[in-house]
Design an enzyme around this catalytic site. Structure first.
Site, mmCIF file in Angstrom:
data_model
loop_
_atom_site.group_PDB
_atom_site.id
_atom_site.type_symbol
_atom_site.label_atom_id
_atom_site.label_comp_id
_atom_site.label_asym_id
_atom_site.label_seq_id
_atom_site.Cartn_x
_atom_site.Cartn_y
_atom_site.Cartn_z
ATOM 1 N N TYR A 213 -0.159 54.074 107.502
ATOM 2 C CA TYR A 213 1.145 54.723 107.653
ATOM 3 C C TYR A 213 1.032 56.222 107.920
ATOM 4 C CZ TYR A 213 3.706 50.663 105.845
ATOM 5 O OH TYR A 213 4.257 49.433 105.683
ATOM 6 N N LYS B 248 1.495 48.459 71.892
ATOM 7 C CA LYS B 248 2.682 48.757 72.701
ATOM 8 C C LYS B 248 2.324 48.682 74.187
ATOM 9 C CE LYS B 248 1.470 53.608 72.312
ATOM 10 N NZ LYS B 248 1.532 54.782 71.451
HETATM 11 C C1 LIG Z 1 0.398 55.209 70.950
HETATM 12 C C2 LIG Z 1 0.323 55.848 69.652
HETATM 13 C C3 LIG Z 1 -0.907 55.973 68.980
HETATM 14 C C4 LIG Z 1 -2.238 55.607 69.578
HETATM 15 O O1 LIG Z 1 -2.760 56.721 70.271
HETATM 16 P P1 LIG Z 1 -4.134 56.641 71.062
HETATM 17 O O2 LIG Z 1 -4.325 58.000 71.599
HETATM 18 O O3 LIG Z 1 -3.939 55.649 72.153
HETATM 19 O O4 LIG Z 1 -5.176 56.235 70.104
HETATM 20 C C5 LIG Z 1 -0.868 56.456 67.689
HETATM 21 N N1 LIG Z 1 0.299 56.837 67.118
HETATM 22 C C6 LIG Z 1 1.482 56.770 67.745
HETATM 23 C C7 LIG Z 1 2.712 57.205 67.059
HETATM 24 C C8 LIG Z 1 1.535 56.276 69.039
HETATM 25 O O5 LIG Z 1 2.708 56.211 69.676
#
Ligand SMILES: *Cc1c(COP(=O)(O)O)cnc(C)c1O
Length: 512
Positions: A395, A170
Protein backbone atom coordinates in the site's frame (compact mmCIF):
# COMPACT_ATOMS: atom_id res chain seq x y z
CA UNK A 1 -10.15 -40.28 30.18
CA UNK A 2 -9.73 -37.52 27.69
CA UNK A 3 -8.99 -38.38 24.12
CA UNK A 4 -8.40 -35.88 21.42
CA UNK A 5 -8.86 -36.44 17.79
CA UNK A 6 -7.67 -34.45 14.83
CA UNK A 7 -7.08 -34.88 11.15
CA UNK A 8 -3.90 -36.61 10.18
CA UNK A 9 -2.03 -36.75 6.91
CA UNK A 10 -3.20 -39.04 4.07
CA UNK A 11 -6.82 -38.86 5.25
CA UNK A 12 -5.99 -40.58 8.50
CA UNK A 13 -7.24 -39.68 11.95
CA UNK A 14 -4.99 -38.96 14.84
CA UNK A 15 -5.84 -39.66 18.46
CA UNK A 16 -3.92 -38.99 21.61
CA UNK A 17 -4.74 -39.05 25.26
CA UNK A 18 -4.40 -36.44 27.97
CA UNK A 19 -3.24 -38.77 30.68
CA UNK A 20 -0.12 -40.05 32.27
CA UNK A 21 1.45 -42.77 30.19
CA UNK A 22 1.30 -46.12 31.95
CA UNK A 23 0.02 -49.60 31.38
CA UNK A 24 -3.44 -48.70 32.57
CA UNK A 25 -3.85 -45.65 30.34
CA UNK A 26 -2.54 -47.68 27.43
CA UNK A 27 -5.13 -50.36 28.03
CA UNK A 28 -7.88 -47.75 28.33
CA UNK A 29 -6.78 -46.24 25.06
CA UNK A 30 -6.80 -49.60 23.30
CA UNK A 31 -10.22 -50.35 24.69
CA UNK A 32 -11.45 -46.98 23.50
CA UNK A 33 -10.01 -47.58 20.07
CA UNK A 34 -11.56 -51.01 19.82
CA UNK A 35 -15.00 -49.86 20.88
CA UNK A 36 -15.10 -46.62 18.90
CA UNK A 37 -13.38 -47.60 15.67
CA UNK A 38 -14.49 -51.16 15.05
CA UNK A 39 -14.26 -50.97 11.27
CA UNK A 40 -11.21 -48.74 10.92
CA UNK A 41 -7.64 -49.75 10.31
CA UNK A 42 -6.06 -49.13 13.70
CA UNK A 43 -2.42 -48.18 13.96
CA UNK A 44 -0.84 -47.62 17.33
CA UNK A 45 2.42 -45.78 17.78
CA UNK A 46 3.87 -46.20 21.24
CA UNK A 47 7.02 -45.26 23.09
CA UNK A 48 9.11 -46.26 26.09
CA UNK A 49 7.80 -45.83 29.60
CA UNK A 50 10.09 -43.31 31.24
CA UNK A 51 9.82 -44.47 34.85
CA UNK A 52 8.23 -47.89 34.92
CA UNK A 53 7.11 -49.45 38.19
CA UNK A 54 8.44 -52.86 37.26
CA UNK A 55 11.23 -54.53 35.35
CA UNK A 56 11.26 -53.79 31.65
CA UNK A 57 11.00 -57.42 30.60
CA UNK A 58 7.83 -57.94 32.65
CA UNK A 59 6.36 -54.63 31.63
CA UNK A 60 6.84 -55.02 27.89
CA UNK A 61 5.58 -58.60 28.10
CA UNK A 62 2.35 -57.14 29.50
CA UNK A 63 2.28 -54.50 26.79
CA UNK A 64 2.67 -57.17 24.13
CA UNK A 65 -0.15 -59.18 25.72
CA UNK A 66 -2.46 -56.18 25.50
CA UNK A 67 -2.29 -56.46 21.73
CA UNK A 68 -3.52 -60.02 21.97
CA UNK A 69 -6.61 -58.77 23.79
CA UNK A 70 -6.96 -55.66 21.66
CA UNK A 71 -5.72 -56.52 18.20
CA UNK A 72 -4.75 -53.67 15.92
CA UNK A 73 -3.71 -53.48 12.30
CA UNK A 74 -0.21 -52.29 13.03
CA UNK A 75 1.94 -51.74 16.09
CA UNK A 76 4.74 -49.23 15.67
CA UNK A 77 7.06 -49.04 18.66
CA UNK A 78 9.69 -46.35 18.99
CA UNK A 79 12.38 -46.35 21.68
CA UNK A 80 15.48 -48.24 22.74
CA UNK A 81 13.89 -50.07 25.65
CA UNK A 82 10.78 -51.34 23.94
CA UNK A 83 12.82 -52.34 20.90
CA UNK A 84 14.87 -54.65 23.10
CA UNK A 85 11.74 -56.75 23.64
CA UNK A 86 10.54 -56.90 20.04
CA UNK A 87 10.37 -60.70 20.21
CA UNK A 88 7.38 -60.45 22.59
CA UNK A 89 5.29 -58.77 19.90
CA UNK A 90 3.66 -60.15 16.79
CA UNK A 91 6.02 -60.36 13.82
CA UNK A 92 4.17 -57.67 11.91
CA UNK A 93 5.05 -55.09 14.56
CA UNK A 94 7.64 -52.53 13.62
CA UNK A 95 10.39 -51.21 15.88
CA UNK A 96 12.49 -48.06 15.67
CA UNK A 97 15.16 -46.73 17.98
CA UNK A 98 14.09 -43.12 17.50
CA UNK A 99 11.59 -40.82 15.81
CA UNK A 100 13.90 -39.98 12.95
CA UNK A 101 14.23 -43.54 11.70
CA UNK A 102 10.47 -43.92 11.85
CA UNK A 103 9.92 -40.68 9.97
CA UNK A 104 12.25 -41.73 7.17
CA UNK A 105 10.47 -45.07 6.90
CA UNK A 106 6.99 -43.57 7.02
CA UNK A 107 6.35 -43.69 3.28
CA UNK A 108 6.55 -47.49 3.40
CA UNK A 109 3.26 -47.60 5.31
CA UNK A 110 -0.09 -47.47 3.70
CA UNK A 111 -2.03 -45.35 6.15
CA UNK A 112 -4.91 -44.09 4.03
CA UNK A 113 -8.10 -43.93 6.13
CA UNK A 114 -6.52 -45.39 9.23
CA UNK A 115 -6.78 -44.24 12.82
CA UNK A 116 -3.49 -43.50 14.53
CA UNK A 117 -3.32 -43.72 18.28
CA UNK A 118 -0.22 -42.11 19.74
CA UNK A 119 0.74 -43.28 23.22
CA UNK A 120 3.80 -42.13 25.10
CA UNK A 121 5.31 -39.54 27.36
CA UNK A 122 4.65 -35.95 26.36
CA UNK A 123 8.07 -35.42 24.84
CA UNK A 124 7.55 -38.56 22.83
CA UNK A 125 4.11 -37.68 21.53
CA UNK A 126 4.68 -34.10 20.46
CA UNK A 127 7.05 -34.66 17.54
CA UNK A 128 4.94 -37.57 16.38
CA UNK A 129 1.76 -35.60 16.38
CA UNK A 130 3.51 -32.75 14.64
CA UNK A 131 4.65 -35.23 12.02
CA UNK A 132 1.40 -37.15 11.62
CA UNK A 133 -0.92 -34.18 11.72
CA UNK A 134 -2.36 -32.77 8.55
CA UNK A 135 -0.45 -29.55 8.20
CA UNK A 136 -2.71 -26.56 8.21
CA UNK A 137 -1.33 -23.21 7.36
CA UNK A 138 -2.35 -20.69 9.92
CA UNK A 139 -1.15 -18.00 12.23
CA UNK A 140 -0.91 -19.33 15.75
CA UNK A 141 0.24 -18.40 19.19
CA UNK A 142 1.93 -21.32 20.91
CA UNK A 143 1.80 -21.17 24.68
CA UNK A 144 4.11 -23.37 26.73
CA UNK A 145 2.31 -24.16 29.97
CA UNK A 146 5.32 -25.88 31.47
CA UNK A 147 7.32 -22.70 30.98
CA UNK A 148 4.54 -20.81 32.77
CA UNK A 149 4.82 -23.17 35.73
CA UNK A 150 8.59 -22.92 35.66
CA UNK A 151 8.41 -19.12 35.71
CA UNK A 152 5.87 -19.16 38.52
CA UNK A 153 8.06 -21.36 40.65
CA UNK A 154 11.16 -19.42 39.81
CA UNK A 155 9.55 -16.21 41.13
CA UNK A 156 8.04 -18.05 44.08
CA UNK A 157 11.46 -19.40 45.04
CA UNK A 158 12.62 -15.85 45.72
CA UNK A 159 9.88 -15.26 48.27
CA UNK A 160 9.71 -16.10 51.94
CA UNK A 161 8.04 -19.44 52.34
CA UNK A 162 4.86 -17.99 53.85
CA UNK A 163 4.40 -15.25 51.23
CA UNK A 164 1.37 -15.87 49.05
CA UNK A 165 1.13 -15.40 45.31
CA UNK A 166 -1.68 -13.79 43.36
CA UNK A 167 -1.30 -14.25 39.62
CA UNK A 168 -2.77 -11.66 37.31
CA UNK A 169 -4.76 -13.34 34.53
CA UNK A 170 -6.49 -10.18 33.37
CA UNK A 171 -6.74 -9.40 29.65
CA UNK A 172 -7.04 -13.07 28.63
CA UNK A 173 -4.00 -13.88 30.76
CA UNK A 174 -1.99 -11.22 28.96
CA UNK A 175 -3.20 -12.60 25.64
CA UNK A 176 -2.16 -16.17 26.33
CA UNK A 177 -5.53 -17.73 27.10
CA UNK A 178 -7.16 -17.26 30.48
CA UNK A 179 -8.66 -20.70 31.03
CA UNK A 180 -5.67 -22.88 30.23
CA UNK A 181 -3.39 -20.59 32.21
CA UNK A 182 -5.75 -20.54 35.20
CA UNK A 183 -6.02 -24.34 35.11
CA UNK A 184 -2.25 -24.66 35.16
CA UNK A 185 -2.03 -22.19 38.05
CA UNK A 186 -4.67 -24.04 40.01
CA UNK A 187 -2.59 -27.20 39.67
CA UNK A 188 0.36 -25.25 41.02
CA UNK A 189 -1.64 -24.08 44.03
CA UNK A 190 -1.28 -20.35 43.64
CA UNK A 191 -3.24 -18.42 46.28
CA UNK A 192 -5.24 -15.95 44.23
CA UNK A 193 -6.09 -15.01 40.68
CA UNK A 194 -6.51 -11.38 39.69
CA UNK A 195 -8.84 -10.34 36.88
CA UNK A 196 -9.92 -6.92 35.64
CA UNK A 197 -13.63 -7.54 35.09
CA UNK A 198 -16.46 -9.58 36.54
CA UNK A 199 -17.01 -11.35 33.20
CA UNK A 200 -13.54 -12.85 33.37
CA UNK A 201 -14.23 -14.15 36.86
CA UNK A 202 -17.59 -15.63 35.87
CA UNK A 203 -15.99 -17.37 32.91
CA UNK A 204 -13.34 -18.93 35.14
CA UNK A 205 -15.94 -20.11 37.65
CA UNK A 206 -18.13 -21.58 34.93
CA UNK A 207 -15.12 -23.51 33.69
CA UNK A 208 -14.57 -24.93 37.14
CA UNK A 209 -11.80 -22.75 38.56
CA UNK A 210 -12.11 -22.68 42.35
CA UNK A 211 -9.23 -20.43 43.38
CA UNK A 212 -10.08 -17.16 45.12
CA UNK A 213 -10.48 -14.44 42.48
CA UNK A 214 -10.05 -10.71 43.00
CA UNK A 215 -11.85 -8.45 40.52
CA UNK A 216 -10.13 -5.11 40.10
CA UNK A 217 -12.90 -3.15 38.39
CA UNK A 218 -16.12 -4.52 39.85
CA UNK A 219 -19.17 -2.96 38.26
CA UNK A 220 -21.79 -2.45 41.01
CA UNK A 221 -24.40 -3.71 38.52
CA UNK A 222 -22.66 -7.08 38.72
CA UNK A 223 -22.67 -7.50 42.52
CA UNK A 224 -25.34 -10.25 42.27
CA UNK A 225 -23.09 -12.30 39.98
CA UNK A 226 -20.10 -11.63 42.20
CA UNK A 227 -22.05 -12.95 45.15
CA UNK A 228 -23.25 -15.97 43.21
CA UNK A 229 -19.82 -16.85 41.82
CA UNK A 230 -17.81 -15.93 44.91
CA UNK A 231 -15.80 -13.22 43.25
CA UNK A 232 -14.07 -10.77 45.54
CA UNK A 233 -14.30 -7.08 44.65
CA UNK A 234 -11.51 -4.57 44.83
CA UNK A 235 -12.88 -1.52 46.60
CA UNK A 236 -11.11 1.65 45.54
CA UNK A 237 -13.59 4.47 46.18
CA UNK A 238 -16.37 5.58 48.48
CA UNK A 239 -18.81 5.25 45.58
CA UNK A 240 -18.06 1.54 45.18
CA UNK A 241 -17.88 1.00 48.92
CA UNK A 242 -21.26 2.55 49.65
CA UNK A 243 -23.00 0.65 46.86
CA UNK A 244 -21.40 -2.57 48.02
CA UNK A 245 -22.27 -1.96 51.65
CA UNK A 246 -25.92 -1.39 50.76
CA UNK A 247 -26.00 -4.41 48.49
CA UNK A 248 -24.44 -6.65 51.12
CA UNK A 249 -26.97 -5.63 53.75
CA UNK A 250 -29.92 -6.13 51.43
CA UNK A 251 -28.73 -9.49 50.23
CA UNK A 252 -26.95 -10.72 53.29
CA UNK A 253 -23.69 -11.14 51.41
CA UNK A 254 -20.70 -11.51 53.63
CA UNK A 255 -18.18 -10.21 51.13
CA UNK A 256 -14.42 -10.59 51.15
CA UNK A 257 -13.15 -7.30 49.82
CA UNK A 258 -9.78 -5.88 48.80
CA UNK A 259 -9.01 -2.31 49.74
CA UNK A 260 -6.88 -0.41 47.25
CA UNK A 261 -4.69 2.35 48.62
CA UNK A 262 -3.36 5.12 46.37
CA UNK A 263 0.24 5.55 47.42
CA UNK A 264 1.30 7.68 44.48
CA UNK A 265 0.04 6.22 41.24
CA UNK A 266 -3.07 8.39 41.30
CA UNK A 267 -5.13 5.95 39.32
CA UNK A 268 -7.54 4.22 41.71
CA UNK A 269 -7.58 3.89 45.46
CA UNK A 270 -8.10 5.62 48.79
CA UNK A 271 -5.65 8.32 49.75
CA UNK A 272 -4.19 9.01 53.21
CA UNK A 273 -6.93 11.49 54.00
CA UNK A 274 -9.69 9.01 53.21
CA UNK A 275 -8.65 6.38 55.73
CA UNK A 276 -10.58 7.58 58.77
CA UNK A 277 -13.90 7.75 56.93
CA UNK A 278 -13.09 4.46 55.27
CA UNK A 279 -12.67 2.77 58.63
CA UNK A 280 -15.96 4.22 59.88
CA UNK A 281 -17.90 2.73 56.99
CA UNK A 282 -16.12 -0.60 57.20
CA UNK A 283 -16.77 -0.85 60.93
CA UNK A 284 -20.41 0.04 60.50
CA UNK A 285 -21.02 -2.99 58.29
CA UNK A 286 -19.74 -6.27 59.67
CA UNK A 287 -20.71 -8.07 56.47
CA UNK A 288 -17.72 -6.42 54.81
CA UNK A 289 -14.56 -8.31 55.63
CA UNK A 290 -11.30 -6.82 54.46
CA UNK A 291 -9.47 -9.82 53.01
CA UNK A 292 -6.60 -7.72 51.80
CA UNK A 293 -5.14 -4.24 51.59
CA UNK A 294 -2.96 -3.38 48.64
CA UNK A 295 -1.34 -0.76 46.51
CA UNK A 296 0.73 -0.67 43.33
CA UNK A 297 4.24 0.61 42.59
CA UNK A 298 4.50 2.97 39.63
CA UNK A 299 8.10 2.38 38.64
CA UNK A 300 9.32 -0.82 40.23
CA UNK A 301 11.44 -1.79 37.21
CA UNK A 302 13.54 1.35 36.95
CA UNK A 303 16.18 2.49 39.39
CA UNK A 304 15.52 6.16 38.65
CA UNK A 305 12.25 5.62 40.52
CA UNK A 306 13.73 3.81 43.51
CA UNK A 307 13.36 6.67 45.96
CA UNK A 308 9.74 7.11 44.85
CA UNK A 309 9.18 3.38 45.31
CA UNK A 310 10.60 3.70 48.83
CA UNK A 311 8.12 6.47 49.54
CA UNK A 312 5.29 4.33 48.24
CA UNK A 313 6.38 1.45 50.45
CA UNK A 314 6.39 3.75 53.50
CA UNK A 315 2.96 5.14 52.65
CA UNK A 316 1.68 1.61 52.23
CA UNK A 317 3.02 0.50 55.60
CA UNK A 318 1.41 3.52 57.28
CA UNK A 319 -1.94 3.13 55.52
CA UNK A 320 -2.26 -0.61 55.90
CA UNK A 321 -1.22 -0.69 59.55
CA UNK A 322 -3.65 2.12 60.33
CA UNK A 323 -6.43 0.10 58.72
CA UNK A 324 -5.53 -3.12 60.49
CA UNK A 325 -5.25 -1.40 63.85
CA UNK A 326 -8.55 0.41 63.46
CA UNK A 327 -10.39 -2.65 62.20
CA UNK A 328 -8.91 -4.85 64.89
CA UNK A 329 -7.91 -7.69 62.58
CA UNK A 330 -5.21 -8.31 60.07
CA UNK A 331 -5.56 -8.54 56.32
CA UNK A 332 -3.30 -9.84 53.55
CA UNK A 333 -1.03 -6.95 52.57
CA UNK A 334 0.39 -6.86 49.04
CA UNK A 335 2.24 -4.32 46.99
CA UNK A 336 4.72 -5.66 44.47
CA UNK A 337 4.35 -6.86 40.88
CA UNK A 338 6.88 -8.82 38.81
CA UNK A 339 9.49 -6.07 38.73
CA UNK A 340 8.92 -5.52 42.44
CA UNK A 341 9.67 -9.18 43.13
CA UNK A 342 12.99 -8.76 41.37
CA UNK A 343 13.92 -5.32 42.70
CA UNK A 344 11.97 -4.63 45.90
CA UNK A 345 11.71 -8.05 47.46
CA UNK A 346 11.77 -6.63 50.97
CA UNK A 347 8.33 -5.19 50.21
CA UNK A 348 6.79 -8.60 49.60
CA UNK A 349 4.56 -8.27 52.72
CA UNK A 350 2.07 -11.18 52.78
CA UNK A 351 1.51 -11.61 49.06
CA UNK A 352 2.89 -10.58 45.67
CA UNK A 353 1.02 -10.00 42.43
CA UNK A 354 2.80 -11.71 39.58
CA UNK A 355 2.00 -10.73 36.00
CA UNK A 356 4.28 -10.27 33.03
CA UNK A 357 7.14 -12.41 34.39
CA UNK A 358 4.88 -15.45 34.46
CA UNK A 359 4.32 -14.98 30.75
CA UNK A 360 8.02 -15.12 29.98
CA UNK A 361 9.02 -11.48 29.85
CA UNK A 362 12.02 -10.44 31.87
CA UNK A 363 11.09 -6.83 32.60
CA UNK A 364 14.19 -6.05 34.56
CA UNK A 365 16.72 -7.71 32.19
CA UNK A 366 18.59 -9.43 34.96
CA UNK A 367 21.78 -11.13 33.95
CA UNK A 368 20.88 -14.23 35.89
CA UNK A 369 17.33 -14.34 34.55
CA UNK A 370 15.57 -17.67 35.00
CA UNK A 371 12.58 -16.60 32.95
CA UNK A 372 11.68 -19.01 30.17
CA UNK A 373 9.99 -17.98 26.96
CA UNK A 374 6.30 -18.92 27.12
CA UNK A 375 4.79 -17.59 23.94
CA UNK A 376 5.72 -18.03 20.30
CA UNK A 377 3.83 -16.26 17.53
CA UNK A 378 4.07 -18.04 14.21
CA UNK A 379 2.75 -17.55 10.74
CA UNK A 380 3.68 -18.84 7.27
CA UNK A 381 4.70 -17.76 3.79
CA UNK A 382 1.80 -17.72 1.35
CA UNK A 383 3.71 -16.52 -1.73
CA UNK A 384 7.22 -15.63 -2.81
CA UNK A 385 7.88 -13.36 -5.76
CA UNK A 386 10.64 -11.50 -7.54
CA UNK A 387 10.28 -7.75 -7.55
CA UNK A 388 12.41 -5.81 -10.01
CA UNK A 389 14.49 -2.79 -9.09
CA UNK A 390 12.34 0.33 -9.23
CA UNK A 391 9.04 -1.41 -8.47
CA UNK A 392 7.17 -0.83 -5.23
CA UNK A 393 5.66 -3.19 -2.67
CA UNK A 394 2.36 -2.85 -0.84
CA UNK A 395 0.00 0.00 0.00
CA UNK A 396 0.92 3.60 -0.72
CA UNK A 397 4.00 2.34 -2.58
CA UNK A 398 6.00 2.69 0.61
CA UNK A 399 8.21 -0.36 -0.02
CA UNK A 400 10.62 0.54 -2.78
CA UNK A 401 12.87 -2.07 -4.40
CA UNK A 402 16.23 -0.31 -4.67
CA UNK A 403 17.53 -3.43 -6.41
CA UNK A 404 15.97 -6.71 -7.56
CA UNK A 405 14.34 -8.28 -4.52
CA UNK A 406 12.85 -11.56 -3.48
CA UNK A 407 9.74 -10.79 -1.44
CA UNK A 408 7.70 -13.19 0.70
CA UNK A 409 4.11 -12.45 1.66
CA UNK A 410 3.31 -13.77 5.12
CA UNK A 411 -0.09 -14.36 6.60
CA UNK A 412 -0.15 -11.92 9.49
CA UNK A 413 -1.11 -8.28 9.68
CA UNK A 414 -2.15 -5.56 12.07
CA UNK A 415 -5.57 -7.23 12.28
CA UNK A 416 -3.83 -10.10 14.06
CA UNK A 417 -1.87 -7.80 16.34
CA UNK A 418 1.27 -7.43 14.23
CA UNK A 419 1.59 -3.72 14.80
CA UNK A 420 1.57 -1.45 11.77
CA UNK A 421 4.60 0.31 13.21
CA UNK A 422 6.67 -2.77 12.27
CA UNK A 423 6.38 -1.70 8.64
CA UNK A 424 9.13 -0.40 6.37
CA UNK A 425 12.09 -2.22 7.84
CA UNK A 426 11.41 -1.55 11.53
CA UNK A 427 10.30 -5.08 12.27
CA UNK A 428 12.12 -8.29 11.44
CA UNK A 429 10.85 -11.85 11.42
CA UNK A 430 12.60 -15.22 11.59
CA UNK A 431 12.43 -17.71 8.77
CA UNK A 432 14.41 -20.91 9.11
CA UNK A 433 16.84 -19.28 11.60
CA UNK A 434 17.36 -16.30 9.30
CA UNK A 435 16.33 -12.73 9.99
CA UNK A 436 14.21 -10.94 7.38
CA UNK A 437 12.98 -7.32 7.49
CA UNK A 438 9.45 -6.15 6.77
CA UNK A 439 9.20 -4.31 3.49
CA UNK A 440 6.53 -1.67 2.89
CA UNK A 441 3.48 -1.09 5.06
CA UNK A 442 1.98 -3.85 7.17
CA UNK A 443 -1.48 -4.71 5.78
CA UNK A 444 -4.50 -5.84 7.80
CA UNK A 445 -4.04 -9.57 7.19
CA UNK A 446 -0.67 -9.79 5.48
CA UNK A 447 2.84 -8.44 5.53
CA UNK A 448 5.62 -8.48 2.95
CA UNK A 449 9.11 -9.52 3.94
CA UNK A 450 12.41 -9.05 2.14
CA UNK A 451 13.88 -12.53 1.72
CA UNK A 452 16.48 -11.71 -0.93
CA UNK A 453 19.39 -14.19 -0.67
CA UNK A 454 17.62 -16.23 1.99
CA UNK A 455 16.86 -19.89 1.80
CA UNK A 456 13.04 -19.89 1.86
CA UNK A 457 10.05 -21.56 0.25
CA UNK A 458 6.31 -21.06 0.08
CA UNK A 459 4.44 -22.71 2.94
CA UNK A 460 7.35 -22.24 5.29
CA UNK A 461 6.92 -21.27 8.92
CA UNK A 462 7.73 -17.72 10.00
CA UNK A 463 8.36 -16.75 13.62
CA UNK A 464 7.34 -13.28 14.77
CA UNK A 465 8.47 -13.68 18.36
CA UNK A 466 9.55 -16.58 20.51
CA UNK A 467 12.72 -18.04 21.96
CA UNK A 468 14.88 -16.30 19.33
CA UNK A 469 13.18 -12.92 19.27
CA UNK A 470 12.24 -11.57 22.64
CA UNK A 471 9.12 -9.52 23.12
CA UNK A 472 11.27 -6.90 24.76
CA UNK A 473 13.36 -6.45 21.59
CA UNK A 474 10.22 -6.32 19.50
CA UNK A 475 8.63 -3.76 21.78
CA UNK A 476 11.73 -1.57 21.60
CA UNK A 477 11.60 -1.58 17.79
CA UNK A 478 8.29 0.26 17.87
CA UNK A 479 8.62 2.20 21.09
CA UNK A 480 6.20 0.25 23.22
CA UNK A 481 6.29 -2.32 26.02
CA UNK A 482 5.98 -6.13 25.81
CA UNK A 483 2.62 -5.95 27.61
CA UNK A 484 1.05 -4.11 24.68
CA UNK A 485 2.31 -6.55 22.06
CA UNK A 486 1.20 -9.62 24.02
CA UNK A 487 -2.24 -8.35 24.88
CA UNK A 488 -2.67 -7.08 21.33
CA UNK A 489 -2.63 -10.52 19.70
CA UNK A 490 -6.11 -10.77 18.25
CA UNK A 491 -8.46 -13.52 19.29
CA UNK A 492 -8.62 -14.79 15.72
CA UNK A 493 -5.06 -16.04 16.19
CA UNK A 494 -5.41 -19.61 17.33
CA UNK A 495 -3.89 -20.44 20.70
CA UNK A 496 -2.07 -23.76 20.85
CA UNK A 497 -1.12 -24.97 24.30
CA UNK A 498 1.66 -27.39 24.97
CA UNK A 499 3.69 -28.66 27.87
CA UNK A 500 7.41 -28.96 27.65
CA UNK A 501 10.55 -27.60 29.10
CA UNK A 502 12.26 -28.72 25.93
CA UNK A 503 10.14 -26.52 23.74
CA UNK A 504 8.03 -29.39 22.50
CA UNK A 505 5.19 -31.70 23.52
CA UNK A 506 1.98 -30.38 22.10
CA UNK A 507 -1.02 -31.51 24.03
CA UNK A 508 -3.89 -29.18 23.49
CA UNK A 509 -4.66 -27.81 20.12
CA UNK A 510 -7.98 -26.50 21.34
CA UNK A 511 -9.40 -28.09 18.22
CA UNK A 512 -12.15 -30.63 17.93
C1 LIG B 1 -1.47 -6.07 36.18
C2 LIG B 1 -1.18 -5.78 37.57
C3 LIG B 1 -0.09 -6.39 38.22
C4 LIG B 1 0.93 -7.26 37.53
O1 LIG B 1 1.97 -6.44 37.03
P1 LIG B 1 3.18 -7.05 36.20
O2 LIG B 1 4.04 -5.89 35.91
O3 LIG B 1 2.60 -7.62 34.96
O4 LIG B 1 3.83 -8.07 37.05
C5 LIG B 1 0.03 -6.17 39.57
N1 LIG B 1 -0.84 -5.37 40.23
C6 LIG B 1 -1.86 -4.74 39.64
C7 LIG B 1 -2.77 -3.88 40.42
C8 LIG B 1 -2.07 -4.92 38.28
O5 LIG B 1 -3.08 -4.30 37.67
Amino acid sequence: MRFRMRKGRNSSWLIDQLAEYNLKSLEQALFFLQSQYKKKKKVIVLGDFSSPLEEDSKLYRKVANLFVRYPVYQVIAIGNRITKYHSFFSPSSKFYHNHQTFFSDFSSYCVEQSVFLVQGERDFSFPLIEFLEQKKHQTKLEVNLDAICHNLNSYRSRLNSQTKTMVMVKAFAYGNGILEVAQALEQENVDYLGVAYVDEGIFLREQGIELPIMVMSPDPQCFPQMQEYQLEPEVYSFRVLKKLSTYCQKNNWSADIHIKLDTGMHRLGFGKDDLESLVLILKSNTLLRVASVFSHLVGAEENIHDSFSEKQIEEFVLGSSFLEKSLGYSAIKHLINTAGIVRHLKAQFDMVRLGIGLYGVDVVSEESSQVLCVTTLKTWISQIKKVRAGETIGYSRRGVAEKDLLVATVSIGYGDGFDRRFGNGRGKVWINQQEAPVVGNVCMDMTMIDVTNLDVEEGQEVVIFGPNISLTTLAEQIGTIPYEILTGINERVKRVFFYSLKDSALINTGEQ
